[in-house]
Design a protein around this motif. Structure first.
Motif, short mmCIF file in Angstrom:
data_model
loop_
_atom_site.label_atom_id
_atom_site.label_comp_id
_atom_site.label_asym_id
_atom_site.label_seq_id
_atom_site.Cartn_x
_atom_site.Cartn_y
_atom_site.Cartn_z
N ARG A 186 -9.88 2.41 5.31
CA ARG A 186 -11.02 1.55 4.95
C ARG A 186 -10.60 0.49 3.94
NH1 ARG A 186 -15.82 5.05 2.87
NH2 ARG A 186 -16.73 2.96 2.72
N LYS A 187 -9.75 0.86 3.00
CA LYS A 187 -9.28 -0.08 1.98
C LYS A 187 -8.42 -1.16 2.61
CE LYS A 187 -7.08 -0.10 -2.58
NZ LYS A 187 -6.42 0.75 -3.61
N ASP A 188 -7.50 -0.79 3.51
CA ASP A 188 -6.65 -1.78 4.18
C ASP A 188 -7.48 -2.72 5.05
OD1 ASP A 188 -4.45 -0.68 2.98
OD2 ASP A 188 -3.78 0.44 4.74
N THR A 189 -8.46 -2.18 5.74
CA THR A 189 -9.32 -3.02 6.59
C THR A 189 -10.09 -4.02 5.76
OG1 THR A 189 -9.54 -1.19 8.18
CG2 THR A 189 -11.13 -2.97 8.33
N ALA A 190 -10.57 -3.59 4.60
CA ALA A 190 -11.29 -4.51 3.71
C ALA A 190 -10.38 -5.63 3.22
CB ALA A 190 -11.88 -3.75 2.54
N ARG A 191 -9.13 -5.30 2.91
CA ARG A 191 -8.18 -6.33 2.46
C ARG A 191 -7.88 -7.33 3.57
NH1 ARG A 191 -3.45 -3.17 -1.01
NH2 ARG A 191 -4.68 -2.78 -2.89
N VAL A 192 -7.66 -6.83 4.78
CA VAL A 192 -7.38 -7.73 5.90
C VAL A 192 -8.59 -8.62 6.17
CG1 VAL A 192 -6.88 -7.84 8.36
CG2 VAL A 192 -5.70 -6.18 6.93
N ARG A 193 -9.77 -8.06 6.05
CA ARG A 193 -10.99 -8.83 6.32
C ARG A 193 -11.12 -10.01 5.36
NH1 ARG A 193 -16.56 -8.66 4.90
NH2 ARG A 193 -17.91 -9.12 6.70
N LYS A 194 -10.73 -9.82 4.10
CA LYS A 194 -10.85 -10.88 3.11
C LYS A 194 -9.96 -12.07 3.43
CE LYS A 194 -12.14 -7.96 -0.83
NZ LYS A 194 -11.73 -7.45 -2.17
N VAL A 195 -8.81 -11.83 4.04
CA VAL A 195 -7.88 -12.93 4.31
C VAL A 195 -7.95 -13.41 5.75
CG1 VAL A 195 -6.31 -12.16 2.51
CG2 VAL A 195 -5.94 -11.39 4.85
N ALA A 196 -8.53 -12.59 6.66
CA ALA A 196 -8.54 -12.96 8.08
C ALA A 196 -9.81 -13.71 8.48
CB ALA A 196 -8.38 -11.71 8.95
#
Length: 322
Positions: A186-196
């Motif tokens: 969930r944490k990695d997905t949130a990080r990717v979402r912020k930049v993608a």
């Protein structure tokens, strides 16, 4: 510092001193690229003077953690994007700032974890398009950034599907390990979402026909292909978030169901034991036990109580009720 000079679509020179850039920029048939990695303010000031960059754009380079964006100035564009890579179990976004002029492309990397060599290899593989100038260089860079995000999102989706399948395995994984993986994903997905997700705005601004930023009909299909990948990444990330939310809700439902099953079994045994306990208690039965009034009888009853308690604990632990 890496530098390249293209003239009339042909790679003519590499790794020349940055002080020579202004000489090549005077030639309209030349296209210049140079790369800076973790530059100091002095280097940025020199580049700003050479290309006439806006002070706000230079200030953004010195400020960390910018949002992916496109800023349009009178004589250049300023673009911020992120490459995303995995350093072991840790997701590592790397900021890349890009200055785009009519015949120059400047990349400023946050650190050397962004593999600029792969971008250069992509340019060399598509050298037939080098005659398109700066749009050719910009496309190669953005295509690499988006592809890195696409590969990572694909990997996150595979991890989410594996996590979902493990919930219904006959031999479930350790609950703590499952919870830890779920939190990390969930944490990695949130990080990717912020930049993608902001990349839709970045590529969308570049391909808007009223802006005429990428007006070359030869390069437009390539930029539209990158835009299509950006849209797919956004949809994929939202799908992963929904999948993880469903996994979390399913996990909580499973825990509640398991707790109910355990309580039902323990309560049933307690009810079975309660009946004879109630009868003997009502009549006040107190029969002599073996060894009553003897020291060994007290020791025997104590050992029996401790042994029964340990046996119950072992049974409950084996059934994962504790």
């Amino acid at each position: 510092m890496r530098t390249r000079l293209y003239r009339n679509g042909v790679l003519e020179k590499e790794d020349f001193p940055v002080e020579e850039v202004s000489d090549y920029l005077a030639d309209p048939d030349s296209t210049v690229w140079f790369d800076l990695c973790s530059p100091d303010p002095g280097q940025l000031a020199m580049i700003s003077e050479e290309l006439g960059l806006h002070e706000l754009a230079v200030e953004d380079v010195l400020s960390d953690h910018q949002r992916p964006k496109v800023d349009i100035y009178d004589n250049h564009l300023f673009i911020t994007v992120y490459g995303v890579y995995c350093d072991g179990d840790r997701l590592d976004p790397v900021e890349v700032n890009v200055f785009v002029t009519s015949n120059a492309l400047v990349t400023v990397r946050e650190n050397d974890r962004f593999p600029i060599e792969e971008v250069v290899a992509r340019w060399d593989a598509a050298s037939r398009l080098a005659g398109q100038g700066v749009p050719f260089l910009l496309h190669g860079l953005l295509d690499h950034v988006v592809d890195s995000q696409f590969d990572l999102v694909q990997d996150l989706d595979a991890q989410a599907e594996a996590l979902e399948e493990e919930l219904f395995d006959d031999e479930p994984a350790d609950p703590r390990e499952l919870q830890r993986r779920m939190y990390r994903l969930r944490k990695d997905t949130a990080r990717v979402r912020k930049v993608a997700l902001p990349m839709r705005e970045v590529i969308g601004t570049l391909v808007r026909r009223d802006q005429r930023l990428v007006s070359d009909p030869v390069m437009m299909p390539y930029f539209m292909d990158v835009y299509d990948h950006v849209l797919r990444i956004g949809e994929w990330v939202e799908s992963i978030r929904e999948m993880l939310a469903n996994v979390r809700e399913t996990r909580l439902a499973q825990q509640g169901f398991r707790l109910n099953e355990i309580m039902k079994r323990v309560t049933s045994w307690a009810a079975v034991i309660a009946v004879p306990t109630a009868i003997t208690g009502f009549y006040g039965q107190n029969v002599p036990y073996p060894g009553a009034g003897q020291w060994w009888g007290f020791l025997f009853s104590t050992v029996l109580l401790v042994g029964a308690s340990v046996a119950l604990y072992a049974v409950f632990k084996k059934k994962d009720w504790l």
